[in-house]
Motif scaffolding. Structure first.
Motif, PDB file in Angstrom:
ATOM      1  N   UNK A 167       0.852  -1.070  -0.080  1.00  0.00           N
ATOM      2  CA  UNK A 167       0.105  -0.219   0.207  1.00  0.00           C
ATOM      3  C   UNK A 167       0.883   0.860   0.160  1.00  0.00           C
ATOM      4  N   UNK A 168       0.563   2.260  -0.792  1.00  0.00           N
ATOM      5  CA  UNK A 168       1.583   3.520  -1.329  1.00  0.00           C
ATOM      6  C   UNK A 168       1.472   3.891   0.437  1.00  0.00           C
ATOM      7  N   UNK A 169       2.554   5.078   0.490  1.00  0.00           N
ATOM      8  CA  UNK A 169       2.569   5.662   1.575  1.00  0.00           C
ATOM      9  C   UNK A 169       1.259   6.643   2.075  1.00  0.00           C
ATOM     10  N   UNK A 170       0.843   6.260   3.600  1.00  0.00           N
ATOM     11  CA  UNK A 170       0.042   7.861   3.875  1.00  0.00           C
ATOM     12  C   UNK A 170       0.191   8.975   2.988  1.00  0.00           C
ATOM     13  N   UNK A 171       1.335   9.438   3.715  1.00  0.00           N
ATOM     14  CA  UNK A 171       1.706  11.190   2.490  1.00  0.00           C
ATOM     15  C   UNK A 171       1.191  10.828   1.026  1.00  0.00           C
ATOM     16  N   UNK A 172       1.698  10.237   0.797  1.00  0.00           N
ATOM     17  CA  UNK A 172       1.664  10.223  -1.046  1.00  0.00           C
ATOM     18  C   UNK A 172      -0.117  10.149  -1.172  1.00  0.00           C
ATOM     19  N   UNK A 173      -0.793   9.472  -0.500  1.00  0.00           N
ATOM     20  CA  UNK A 173      -2.441   9.203  -0.838  1.00  0.00           C
ATOM     21  C   UNK A 173      -3.257   9.648  -0.282  1.00  0.00           C
ATOM     22  N   UNK A 174      -2.718  11.776   0.375  1.00  0.00           N
ATOM     23  CA  UNK A 174      -2.645  12.358   1.068  1.00  0.00           C
ATOM     24  C   UNK A 174      -3.005  13.199  -0.020  1.00  0.00           C
ATOM     25  N   UNK A 175      -1.480  13.204  -0.522  1.00  0.00           N
ATOM     26  CA  UNK A 175      -0.634  14.098  -1.280  1.00  0.00           C
ATOM     27  C   UNK A 175      -1.812  14.231  -3.252  1.00  0.00           C
ATOM     28  N   UNK A 176      -2.546  13.153  -3.160  1.00  0.00           N
ATOM     29  CA  UNK A 176      -3.268  13.155  -4.459  1.00  0.00           C
ATOM     30  C   UNK A 176      -4.646  13.685  -3.978  1.00  0.00           C
ATOM     31  N   UNK A 177      -5.505  13.156  -2.694  1.00  0.00           N
ATOM     32  CA  UNK A 177      -6.779  13.587  -2.615  1.00  0.00           C
ATOM     33  C   UNK A 177      -6.392  14.799  -2.454  1.00  0.00           C
ATOM     34  N   UNK A 178      -5.499  15.572  -2.134  1.00  0.00           N
ATOM     35  CA  UNK A 178      -5.338  17.340  -2.173  1.00  0.00           C
ATOM     36  C   UNK A 178      -5.701  18.221  -3.667  1.00  0.00           C
ATOM     37  N   UNK A 179      -4.837  17.102  -5.112  1.00  0.00           N
ATOM     38  CA  UNK A 179      -4.882  17.211  -5.734  1.00  0.00           C
ATOM     39  C   UNK A 179      -6.430  17.162  -6.794  1.00  0.00           C
ATOM     40  N   UNK A 180      -6.432  15.637  -6.159  1.00  0.00           N
ATOM     41  CA  UNK A 180      -8.431  15.037  -7.182  1.00  0.00           C
ATOM     42  C   UNK A 180      -8.814  16.351  -6.671  1.00  0.00           C
ATOM     43  N   UNK A 181      -8.698  16.491  -5.651  1.00  0.00           N
ATOM     44  CA  UNK A 181      -9.902  18.155  -4.718  1.00  0.00           C
ATOM     45  C   UNK A 181      -9.637  19.083  -4.955  1.00  0.00           C
ATOM     46  N   UNK A 182      -8.633  19.632  -5.690  1.00  0.00           N
ATOM     47  CA  UNK A 182      -8.045  20.794  -6.102  1.00  0.00           C
ATOM     48  C   UNK A 182      -8.444  20.825  -7.384  1.00  0.00           C
ATOM     49  N   UNK A 183      -8.299  19.937  -8.282  1.00  0.00           N
ATOM     50  CA  UNK A 183      -8.982  19.715  -9.858  1.00  0.00           C
ATOM     51  C   UNK A 183     -10.485  19.485  -9.472  1.00  0.00           C
ATOM     52  N   UNK A 184     -11.344  19.056  -8.875  1.00  0.00           N
ATOM     53  CA  UNK A 184     -12.066  19.182  -8.653  1.00  0.00           C
ATOM     54  C   UNK A 184     -13.360  20.080  -9.040  1.00  0.00           C
ATOM     55  N   UNK A 185     -12.697  21.645  -8.228  1.00  0.00           N
ATOM     56  CA  UNK A 185     -12.593  22.456  -7.386  1.00  0.00           C
ATOM     57  C   UNK A 185     -12.938  23.953  -8.265  1.00  0.00           C
ATOM     58  N   UNK A 186     -11.437  23.540  -9.365  1.00  0.00           N
ATOM     59  CA  UNK A 186     -11.380  23.589 -10.439  1.00  0.00           C
ATOM     60  C   UNK A 186     -12.429  24.061 -11.203  1.00  0.00           C
ATOM     61  N   UNK A 187     -13.319  23.177 -11.786  1.00  0.00           N
ATOM     62  CA  UNK A 187     -13.687  22.205 -12.798  1.00  0.00           C
ATOM     63  C   UNK A 187     -15.276  23.142 -11.945  1.00  0.00           C
ATOM     64  N   UNK A 188     -16.247  23.353 -10.962  1.00  0.00           N
ATOM     65  CA  UNK A 188     -17.265  23.483 -11.019  1.00  0.00           C
ATOM     66  C   UNK A 188     -17.184  24.875 -10.936  1.00  0.00           C
TER      67      UNK A 188
END
Ligand SMILES: Cc1cc2nc3c(=O)[nH]c(=O)nc-3n(C[C@H](O)[C@H](O)[C@H](O)COP(=O)(O)O)c2cc1C
Length: 188
Positions: A167-188
């Motif tokens: 399983x990928x490290x927690x920090x890597x997962x959290x960084x991806x979620x931050x990125x995905x949330x930013x991208x989703x917000x940008x699309x709205x």
């Protein structure tokens, strides 16, 4: 912080030996100020008690499709709508197969099928299971449908084997979620 303004992550935890690491992950996401709703598969619960996730996320954990939704609502559909991101960590080989084929026999499967939000999967399994043609075909199918992957990392696995599957490290997962949330917000 007001719940209505907080990013909402639905965290699915499946029956992988890495499930205990979902506790750290849930805690890290709560510390970010995110609203974290945990969903445990039946086999996920063999590895990580619902109580642990409930204590860390400060909410009840969803373990059954048949739990009563608020005011007669269907809980899995509410979760699917509520989620800004659906994160499955760890994601078992079985979960990838079920999701690739649209099975909705448990809460997690139903949420994955009903959500219109981004789905991030963090696979964790034995190297041979990861490399198996069936798993790779499922990964390909899910990728074509837009699933975002974190890991798996390489290294020593719980079974003693070396290779991809950790399983990928927690920090890597959290960084991806931050990125995905930013991208989703940008699309709205
Ligand atoms: C001790 C033990 C460890 C396991 N670890 C993993 C694992 O790391 N990854 C995986 O894909 N399956 C693993 N499995 C098999 C899954 O638990 C099994 O496929 C299960 O049906 C997954 O169900 P779920 O996807 O509904 O959670 C393990 C099974 C056992 C007994």
């Amino acid at each position: 912080m007001d719940d209505a303004k907080r990013p909402c992550v639905v965290l699915g935890v499946t029956g992988s030996i890495a499930a205990f690491r979902a506790a750290d992950l849930a805690s890290a996401m709560v510390q970010k100020g995110w609203e974290v709703h945990a969903v445990l598969t039946a086999d996920g619960e063999r590895f990580l008690p619902a109580l642990t996730l409930a204590a860390l996320t400060h909410r009840a954990v969803h373990t059954s499709l048949w739990e009563e939704g608020k005011g007669g609502r269907m809980g899995h559909l509410d979760l699917a709508r509520l989620a800004d991101v659906v994160l499955v960590a760890p994601a078992s080989a079985d979960c990838l197969a079920k999701s690739a084929h649209g099975l909705a026999g448990d809460v997690l499967g139903a949420v994955l099928l009903a959500t219109e939000s981004p789905v991030v999967m963090v696979p964790a399994m034995n190297t041979q299971m990861w490399k198996h043609a069936a798993t790779q075909a499922n990964v390909k199918l899910l990728s074509q449908r837009g699933v975002i992957w974190v890991g798996p990392s390489e290294g020593r696995l719980a079974c003693g084997a070396e290779g991809p599957g950790r399983m990928a490290p927690v920090l890597e997962i959290v960084a991806q979620i931050e990125k995905t949330l930013r991208q989703k917000k940008g699309k709205k």
